[in-house]
Design an enzyme around this catalytic site. Structure first.
Site, PDB file in Angstrom:
ATOM      1  N   SER A  45       0.855  -1.180   0.000  1.00  0.00           N
ATOM      2  CA  SER A  45       0.000   0.000   0.000  1.00  0.00           C
ATOM      3  C   SER A  45       0.891   1.230   0.000  1.00  0.00           C
ATOM      4  O   SER A  45       1.873   1.297   0.754  1.00  0.00           O
ATOM      5  CB  SER A  45      -0.919   0.013   1.226  1.00  0.00           C
ATOM      6  OG  SER A  45      -1.796   1.126   1.179  1.00  0.00           O
ATOM      7  N   GLU A  46       0.562   2.202  -0.849  1.00  0.00           N
ATOM      8  CA  GLU A  46       1.474   3.326  -1.075  1.00  0.00           C
ATOM      9  C   GLU A  46       1.665   4.219   0.143  1.00  0.00           C
ATOM     10  O   GLU A  46       2.587   5.037   0.183  1.00  0.00           O
ATOM     11  CB  GLU A  46       0.984   4.163  -2.258  1.00  0.00           C
ATOM     12  CG  GLU A  46      -0.342   4.828  -2.030  1.00  0.00           C
ATOM     13  CD  GLU A  46      -1.132   5.006  -3.315  1.00  0.00           C
ATOM     14  OE1 GLU A  46      -1.594   6.113  -3.553  1.00  0.00           O
ATOM     15  OE2 GLU A  46      -1.284   4.034  -4.066  1.00  0.00           O
ATOM     16  N   ASN A  47       0.788   4.073   1.167  1.00  0.00           N
ATOM     17  CA  ASN A  47       1.006   4.853   2.379  1.00  0.00           C
ATOM     18  C   ASN A  47       2.094   4.249   3.259  1.00  0.00           C
ATOM     19  O   ASN A  47       2.434   4.807   4.300  1.00  0.00           O
ATOM     20  CB  ASN A  47      -0.288   5.023   3.184  1.00  0.00           C
ATOM     21  CG  ASN A  47      -0.891   3.699   3.600  1.00  0.00           C
ATOM     22  OD1 ASN A  47      -0.978   2.776   2.807  1.00  0.00           O
ATOM     23  ND2 ASN A  47      -1.334   3.613   4.844  1.00  0.00           N
TER      24      ASN A  47
END
Length: 217
Positions: A45-47
């Site tokens: 997940s890009e976070n």
């Protein structure tokens, strides 16, 4: 015809053993729930999460563990957390094998529009533009038509583009389609859906060059 869960189940069949997979916001987040149990997959997940698991059961949520869509998630043994710089180094460095995104429109050339509707407030473009610029394999999860019944699979996108010529495959509530040099190639149809229904719901060029099987879920 498929619902959102059905779309996620079908896309889960595209995930192979050993893949690193980025899941976009919306329908793509459901894919982690339906990957085969006999393969190992790392969801990113890009976070800043690597090793996402399925969504938590009610009452078992941890508000500090979320995906890029701010949904609570679970993590698998060995999962790691890191800053955005590290996360986007993974993405821009092409270390992600498969990216699964939602979209508002896709063109027959493989262009994708999924970040902005003119006149509507948005928080920002997010990481989608980095993902579509770097990923080698992009699958779009979307509804075939909008709420007005208008096709979202077009000759040319009318909304601001996120990426150009980057989409490889699309799974909708009606069909599985592949982007080719000549348009949308129909690979599979949803249970109970006819080729004519798919043709009528597709504004871009639809290629039907063989008998089309129903999806197996």
């Amino acid at each position: 015809m498929l619902d959102k869960t059905g779309i996620a189940k079908r896309i889960a069949q595209e995930v192979n053993d050993g893949y690193y997979v980025n899941l976009g916001i919306g329908i793509p987040t459901l894919v982690a729930n339906y990957v085969r149990a006999d393969i190992e997959v790392e969801f990113q997940s890009e976070n800043g999460v690597l090793g996402m698991g399925p969504f938590p059961f009610d009452g078992e949520e941890d508000a500090d563990i979320i995906n890029a869509g701010k949904q609570t998630i679970t993590t698998l043994p060995g999962a790691s957390f890191f800053d955005s710089a590290t996360s986007f180094a993974m993405i821009r460095g092409q270390h992600v094998d498969l990216t699964i995104l939602g979209a508002m429109e896709v063109s027959e050339q493989g262009d994708i529009a999924n970040w902005k509707i003119p006149g509507k407030m948005v928080k920002g473009m997010g990481g989608a533009m980095d993902l579509v610029a770097s990923a080698q394999n992009i699958i779009v999860a979307m509804m075939h038509t909008n709420k007005a019944g208008e096709s979202k699979l077009l000759k040319r996108c009318s909304l601001p583009l996120t990426g150009v010529g980057c989409v490889k495959k699309i799974v909708t509530n009606l069909a599985v389609l592949e982007i080719t040099a000549h348009g949308f190639k129909l690979l599979e149809r949803a249970p109970g859906v006819s080729v004519n229904e798919i043709r009528n719901a597709t504004a871009g060029q639809l290629i039907v060059d063989r008998e089309i099987p129903e999806m197996s879920l």
